[in-house]
Design an enzyme around this catalytic site. Sequence first.
Site, PDB file in Angstrom:
ATOM      1  N   GLU A 144       0.747  -1.293  -0.032  1.00 52.24           N
ATOM      2  CA  GLU A 144      -0.114   0.106  -0.164  1.00 52.24           C
ATOM      3  C   GLU A 144       0.764   1.123   0.034  1.00 52.24           C
ATOM      4  O   GLU A 144       0.452   2.038  -0.806  1.00 52.24           O
ATOM      5  CB  GLU A 144      -1.001   0.011   1.320  1.00 52.24           C
ATOM      6  N   SER A 230      19.669  -8.049  -8.526  1.00 49.90           N
ATOM      7  CA  SER A 230      18.517  -8.118  -9.469  1.00 49.90           C
ATOM      8  C   SER A 230      18.598  -9.359 -10.577  1.00 49.90           C
ATOM      9  O   SER A 230      17.384  -9.812 -11.127  1.00 49.90           O
ATOM     10  CB  SER A 230      18.192  -6.826 -10.133  1.00 49.90           C
ATOM     11  N   HIS A 359       3.359 -10.546  -9.367  1.00 53.46           N
ATOM     12  CA  HIS A 359       4.809 -10.542  -9.568  1.00 53.46           C
ATOM     13  C   HIS A 359       5.676  -9.434  -8.818  1.00 53.46           C
ATOM     14  O   HIS A 359       6.454  -9.649  -8.073  1.00 53.46           O
ATOM     15  CB  HIS A 359       5.477 -10.711 -10.934  1.00 53.46           C
ATOM     16  N   SER A 360       5.169  -8.440  -9.107  1.00 52.46           N
ATOM     17  CA  SER A 360       5.598  -7.004  -8.434  1.00 52.46           C
ATOM     18  C   SER A 360       4.737  -5.894  -8.468  1.00 52.46           C
ATOM     19  O   SER A 360       3.537  -6.120  -9.341  1.00 52.46           O
ATOM     20  CB  SER A 360       7.109  -6.584  -8.829  1.00 52.46           C
TER      21      SER A 360
END
Length: 467
Positions: A144, A230, A359-360
């Site tokens: 959020e 990453s 996923h993100s």
Amino acid sequence: MIPFVRSSSRNLLALLNQNHRYLSLLCSVSESPVLVRCGARWTGSLWFTPRFESTEAVRDVDQLYVHDNDDQELDFPGGKVPFTSEMRFIGESATQKRVPCYRVIDEIGETTTSNNFTQLSKDGAIKMYKDMITLQTVDTIFYEAQRQGRISFYLTSSGEEAISVASAAALHPDDVVLAQYREPGVLLWRGFTLQEFANQLFGNKSDYGKGRQMPIHYGSIQHNYFTISSPLGTQIPQAVGIAYSLKMDKKDACAVAYFGDGTTSEGDFHAGLNFAAVLGAPVIFICRNNGWAISTSVQEQFRSDGVVVKGQGYGIRSIRIDGNDALAVYSAVRRARSMAVAEQMPVLIEALTYRVGHHSTSDDSSKYRAVDEIEHWKMERNPVNRFAKWLTNNGWLSVEDESKHKTTIKKQLLQAIQNAEKTEKPPLSELFSDVYDHLPSNLQEQEEVLRQTTKRYPQDYPSDVPL
């Protein structure tokens, strides 16, 4: 015991036939070798039946080694290879049946076996459950916060909480962890605080990475948790190298590499597994097969039966487990760690689970997955709810304590976010530090140009970064 798929031991049979004294040695280190003596020769299988259960795949693969003349063999590096007059190709799959999935707790919280798992203490089980619901709360609030524009990026562990928390509980603090994106539960278990999570996500000066990494790329020297990278798969060969160093130093520890199903299509996965097998490195590979590599489903990812079968191809002991069963994860990882450290060998674990969330924050999974499918896994196969049912069946779960814990965590997390937002950002100079002992002239020049540019165009640069 928990069944692990094991590579062929046919070379040991050849050794027995050359020198029978090895049989007594074998029996002294194994529990029950299955052997048959035919005349002057030993035949059969060296699968240790009390530890490993036979499968159809093993029997089918064994047929590939039937040959016409036992005396005709090719003395090849790595062991003698028998000749055969049959032209037999190894099929795409040794059997039509899929490798079974190890499970302890069913959907209603009942154990499916009486002794084929590692018993948990009440305190340990309660901590595991509290860490899983803490992880749920953390994911909800930070997600959020990203939607409110307070952080730039986030990635949840929704539906996969059991894998990180239960595996962390099975490991030792000295074990070195190289994670991917969905293992904050490991850090939670090891004592990483909510404030430390918030500092990293907001990239302030209290962040151990000094604000130079993307959000959720956690790292902590204190907790033996390497900073996340990453690029997919880079942590796998690195984990093998770390495991090999632990082996050389005779440490009572192992390395643990976490990754998703999509990562197994990277070259680093294959190089890392081969590297580990050849060196006999004490490393545990934990693959979270959650069904989706972003928008690529497992049907498009593999022709093989998932990930677990790839281990045997590299000579690595492997097992497939129910990743939504916290007790199965705990038992399998604990057993895998014991084998990795005691026997100095790699182990591959494929944990079947499901990514309930996107996923993100950059993804909308409803574009490529049916909403009904997501809801089914969210409600019917929720790992946290299943573990709660098991705790309730044991009389260990208090609804009042659970409600109090959720309220406390929410308050602590909101306070941590406020603190992280108020904490000053790292100074501009930190962009150039921690690489060279003495900053070279070209980087000194770049830093000076950047300072001049930020002063000339202040509207284009963040005002809360000290110059």
